[in-house]
Design a protein around this motif. Structure first.
Motif, PDB file in Angstrom:
ATOM      1  N   GLY A 159       0.781  -1.223  -0.116  1.00 19.31           N
ATOM      2  CA  GLY A 159       0.138  -0.049   0.130  1.00 19.31           C
ATOM      3  C   GLY A 159       0.904   1.151  -0.100  1.00 19.31           C
ATOM      4  N   PHE A 160       2.125   1.143  -0.062  1.00 20.72           N
ATOM      5  CA  PHE A 160       3.062   2.262  -0.110  1.00 20.72           C
ATOM      6  C   PHE A 160       2.821   3.145  -1.443  1.00 20.72           C
ATOM      7  CE2 PHE A 160       6.464   0.795   2.985  1.00 20.72           C
ATOM      8  CZ  PHE A 160       5.695   0.761   4.024  1.00 20.72           C
ATOM      9  N   ASP A 184      -0.498  12.626  -2.884  1.00 17.71           N
ATOM     10  CA  ASP A 184      -1.653  12.601  -2.045  1.00 17.71           C
ATOM     11  C   ASP A 184      -0.605  12.205  -0.448  1.00 17.71           C
ATOM     12  OD1 ASP A 184      -3.595  12.611  -0.320  1.00 17.71           O
ATOM     13  OD2 ASP A 184      -4.569  10.812  -1.318  1.00 17.71           O
ATOM     14  N   ALA A 185      -0.675  13.329   0.224  1.00 21.74           N
ATOM     15  CA  ALA A 185      -0.041  13.101   1.439  1.00 21.74           C
ATOM     16  C   ALA A 185      -1.108  12.273   2.335  1.00 21.74           C
ATOM     17  CB  ALA A 185       0.518  14.242   2.241  1.00 21.74           C
ATOM     18  N   ASP A 186      -2.263  12.133   2.110  1.00 23.27           N
ATOM     19  CA  ASP A 186      -3.279  11.252   3.075  1.00 23.27           C
ATOM     20  C   ASP A 186      -3.577   9.933   2.667  1.00 23.27           C
ATOM     21  OD1 ASP A 186      -3.692  13.501   4.547  1.00 23.27           O
ATOM     22  OD2 ASP A 186      -5.087  14.457   3.253  1.00 23.27           O
ATOM     23  N   LEU A 187      -2.699   9.672   1.589  1.00 18.74           N
ATOM     24  CA  LEU A 187      -2.783   8.033   0.988  1.00 18.74           C
ATOM     25  C   LEU A 187      -2.411   7.312   2.184  1.00 18.74           C
ATOM     26  CD1 LEU A 187      -3.257   6.576  -1.613  1.00 18.74           C
ATOM     27  CD2 LEU A 187      -0.801   6.430  -1.815  1.00 18.74           C
ATOM     28  N   ARG A 188      -3.309   6.205   2.371  1.00 18.26           N
ATOM     29  CA  ARG A 188      -3.017   5.232   3.467  1.00 18.26           C
ATOM     30  C   ARG A 188      -2.453   4.056   2.852  1.00 18.26           C
ATOM     31  NH1 ARG A 188      -4.404   6.731   8.679  1.00 18.26           N
ATOM     32  NH2 ARG A 188      -5.560   8.953   8.638  1.00 18.26           N
ATOM     33  N   ASP A 189      -1.581   3.390   3.538  1.00 16.63           N
ATOM     34  CA  ASP A 189      -0.972   1.990   3.044  1.00 16.63           C
ATOM     35  C   ASP A 189      -2.012   0.882   3.583  1.00 16.63           C
ATOM     36  OD1 ASP A 189      -0.455   1.508   5.612  1.00 16.63           O
ATOM     37  OD2 ASP A 189       1.555   1.690   5.650  1.00 16.63           O
ATOM     38  N   LEU A 191      -1.811  -0.799   6.157  1.00 13.10           N
ATOM     39  CA  LEU A 191      -2.056  -0.928   7.655  1.00 13.10           C
ATOM     40  C   LEU A 191      -2.777   0.283   8.095  1.00 13.10           C
ATOM     41  CD1 LEU A 191       1.255  -2.830   8.773  1.00 13.10           C
ATOM     42  CD2 LEU A 191      -0.919  -3.537   8.512  1.00 13.10           C
ATOM     43  N   ASN A 192      -3.164   0.990   7.129  1.00  9.57           N
ATOM     44  CA  ASN A 192      -3.966   2.262   7.527  1.00  9.57           C
ATOM     45  C   ASN A 192      -2.861   3.437   7.769  1.00  9.57           C
ATOM     46  OD1 ASN A 192      -6.474   3.746   7.074  1.00  9.57           O
ATOM     47  ND2 ASN A 192      -6.692   3.848   9.413  1.00  9.57           N
ATOM     48  N   ARG A 193      -1.578   3.561   7.490  1.00  3.91           N
ATOM     49  CA  ARG A 193      -0.552   4.428   7.906  1.00  3.91           C
ATOM     50  C   ARG A 193      -0.544   5.378   6.531  1.00  3.91           C
ATOM     51  NH1 ARG A 193       3.999   0.370   9.361  1.00  3.91           N
ATOM     52  NH2 ARG A 193       3.418  -0.288   7.160  1.00  3.91           N
ATOM     53  N   THR A 194      -0.351   6.901   7.248  1.00  6.34           N
ATOM     54  CA  THR A 194      -0.200   7.760   6.138  1.00  6.34           C
ATOM     55  C   THR A 194       1.557   8.102   5.917  1.00  6.34           C
ATOM     56  OG1 THR A 194       0.032   9.500   7.977  1.00  6.34           O
ATOM     57  CG2 THR A 194      -2.228   9.276   6.906  1.00  6.34           C
ATOM     58  N   PRO A 195       1.734   8.542   4.860  1.00  5.31           N
ATOM     59  CA  PRO A 195       3.503   8.988   4.772  1.00  5.31           C
ATOM     60  C   PRO A 195       3.841   9.503   6.225  1.00  5.31           C
ATOM     61  CG  PRO A 195       2.206   9.302   2.983  1.00  5.31           C
ATOM     62  CD  PRO A 195       1.229   9.251   3.838  1.00  5.31           C
TER      63      PRO A 195
END
Length: 230
Positions: A159-160, A184-189, A191-195
């Motif tokens: 999801g990275f 998009d800085a709000d994109l989530r991987d 595991l639901n983590r943002t950058p």
């Protein structure tokens, strides 16, 4: 057409040794440019993985297939992108990408190989976290890929996306460039983590601060505070 026990062919060996004259002589003598190596690699992929634009140009002139795919789904452009992440010569990377893109590689610019597009590979999708990279080289490569419509919303199997990978490797200049380019800085991987959360996890407080676009009123983020104390 016989290869060595290692799977190398005379042409692939000459390319790997960077022996331009021998490569020219082998091509002129009819050496097969599409003979597959172990893993279904082509000689053009070898040239790209080694960062050899002059060899790639010779092979393409001899009708090497810029769209060939190996056993992992990689094309020559994927191989070039993997090389570029570790490269230190900007001009070499620019020449290599130019050679491939002018030959039609842009048709597969958003094609994933094992889940990673060339743009994600350029940003170290296959590298160990925190791997060293030359940010000027990466930005030059990003400019070329985006000029040919590479997508900034691509994500690898974890999801990275581009900003996750830049945060993972501590690439502040690349993070800044990507944000200006619209990543998009709000994109989530997966595991639901943002950058930003990846940056915090890796201890890159300056990057976490750069990605912290929504500070709470009256509350200075620790990441930003620590950066300003340097």
């Amino acid at each position: 057409r016989l290869g060595a026990r290692s799977g190398a062919t005379p042409l692939s060996a000459a390319v790997s040794m960077r022996h331009v004259e021998l490569v020219d002589r082998l091509i002129a003598a009819g050496a097969p440019v599409e003979q597959r190596l172990p893993g279904e690699l082509t000689v053009l992929m070898v040239a790209c993985a080694l960062g050899l634009p002059e060899m790639a140009a010779r092979l393409l002139a001899a009708r090497a297939d810029v769209h060939a795919i190996d056993a992992q789904g990689r094309t020559p452009l994927h191989c070039a992108a993997m090389y570029a992440f570790t490269a230190r010569e900007r001009s070499r990377v620019v020449a290599l990408f130019d050679t491939l893109l002018l030959a039609g590689a842009e048709a597969g610019i958003n094609q994933p190989a094992a889940g990673a597009t060339p743009l994600l590979l350029l940003l170290g999708a296959r590298a160990e976290p925190g791997s060293a990279a030359d940010e000027d080289v990466l930005i030059a490569g990003l400019e070329q890929l985006l000029d040919h419509d590479a997508r900034l919303d691509a994500q690898d199997p974890r999801g990275f996306g581009p900003l996750h990978l830049s945060a993972l490797h501590g690439l502040l200049g690349v993070v800044q460039w990507l944000q200006r380019a619209g990543a998009d800085a709000d994109l989530r991987d997966g595991l639901n983590r943002t950058p930003r959360e990846i940056a915090v996890m890796r201890g890159f407080v300056d990057i976490a601060a750069e990605l912290d676009s929504r500070p709470r009123s009256g509350d200075v983020s620790m990441a930003r505070f620590l950066r300003e104390q340097r």
